[in-house]
Structures are given as C-alpha cells and as structure tokens.
Design a protein around this motif. Structure first.
Motif: not given
Length: 213
Positions: A4-5, A30-33, A48-53
C-alpha cells in the motif's frame, strides 16, 4: 505482506495486524513487493491496485502462488472480476470495515493452511517449506526423508509397499533403494523420537510401511 503506497492507510493496516499478533512485511510499491518476495514468503498479501511502479494487477500475476486479498478504492465489478480471474483470492473495497477485514484474513489463512499441510496426531508436514513439525518443534529432515514421510502421511490408512514408495519418491531422490530405505526410515523414527515418545511409522514385515494408527 502489506502492499500500500498511502502511508496513512498503510499505518492503519500495520497497527491493526500487529494488534492481532501478525508479523508484517511492508512494501510501498509493486516493484518493492516483488523484490521482497524474492527473499521472503508471506502467508498472505494485502494488496492495493493503484501503486507506483508496477501496479497491483501485475503483482497478482507474478505472486498468485500466495493468497492475495485486494484492498482497493476501485468499485467497478469489472475490476473485481479481472483481479479474481488473474489469481486474487478476495477483493474488499475501501473504505473497509476492520472486523470484516480481519475475518477475511482468517478465512484465507485457514484455507491456505489446510491446503499446505498434512497433519496426523502430533505430526504436521508443511509442504510449502518442506518442514516436519512434531508437537510444534521443527525436525530437520534430508530431502529423501521428507519425501518418504510425505508419502506415508498422504496414505495414512494404507500400507505403502517398498517398491511403490521408491517409485513415489523417485522424482525427489534418485539414490534410494530398498537397503538405504531402511536406513532412512530408522533416521526418521529417531528424529521424531526427539520430541515424541509415540511410534508413528510401522513396518509391515516383507511388505512395506504405514503410519501406525
């Protein structure tokens, strides 16, 4: 794992889960995940769906071997259907109810635990990380020993002949024969006895082995 951002929502989720004695892994994109998933294997992902990356949909496609609950402000049924078809296990729209979220988390963990383990009395075999627990204590098994006890627990009420057992474990270990099978059985029994006085493996003379009832 919380992905979650928005820091305020992330903090609420982290505090809520830790109050319930869950350990959390925290990612803000998403990239960090996906980078964290290369090193860690959480029991569940809140996503979450709306994430950076990389967005949440991309994470679902690459991590759907782990149970995923989507937490999203997107309320369109098409989004829900798309995520579920890609591999998400559940979908909750924001704002979410605290108790409902905790209940859905428990359901997913319970379902995953049933699919991921074999249990008999004080024995629990966790298939995901190739671990045998005896009364909750981890028993260190070799690859061959793990393959043997797994097959016996999959066939609790049946006698597994020596030849069939060797065939069943052949994919995991190619160096096992009837002579070494006896040695492996002896080692498994000895390791279980470290934590339990009960005998779990019964030898059926001239035939094979079974879990002792």
């Amino acid at each position: 794992m919380i992905v979650e951002d928005e820091t305020s929502i992330h903090g609420i989720l982290k505090d809520l889960l830790e109050e319930e004695n869950y350990d959390t892994i925290n990612a803000y994109s998403g990239t960090e995940a996906l980078m964290l998933l290369e090193k860690k294997s959480p029991d569940l992902i809140l996503l979450d769906l709306m994430l950076p990356g990389l967005n949440g949909e991309a994470v679902i496609e690459r991590a759907n071997h782990i149970p995923i609950i989507v937490l999203s402000a997107k309320v369109d049924p098409e989004n829900k259907v798309e995520c579920l078809l890609k591999g998400a296990n559940d979908y909750i729209t924001k704002p979410f109810d605290r108790d409902e979220l905790l209940a859905r988390i428990k359901v997913q963990l319970r379902m995953n635990d049933k699919n991921n383990s074999l249990e008999y009395k004080d024995l629990k075999l966790v298939k995901d990380n190739h671990t045998l627990l005896v009364k909750g204590k981890k028993v260190n098994l070799t690859k061959t020993e793990y393959a043997i006890i797994k097959q016996l627990l999959l066939n609790v009420k049946s006698v597994v002949t020596k030849s069939k057992l060797l065939d069943l474990i052949a994919a995991d270990t190619e160096d096992c024969n009837e002579d070494s099978l006896r040695v492996h059985m002896s080692n498994i029994r000895r390791k279980i006895r470290l934590y339990s006085e009960e005998e779990y493996i019964e030898s059926i003379w001239g035939v094979g082995f079974k879990i002792k009832e």
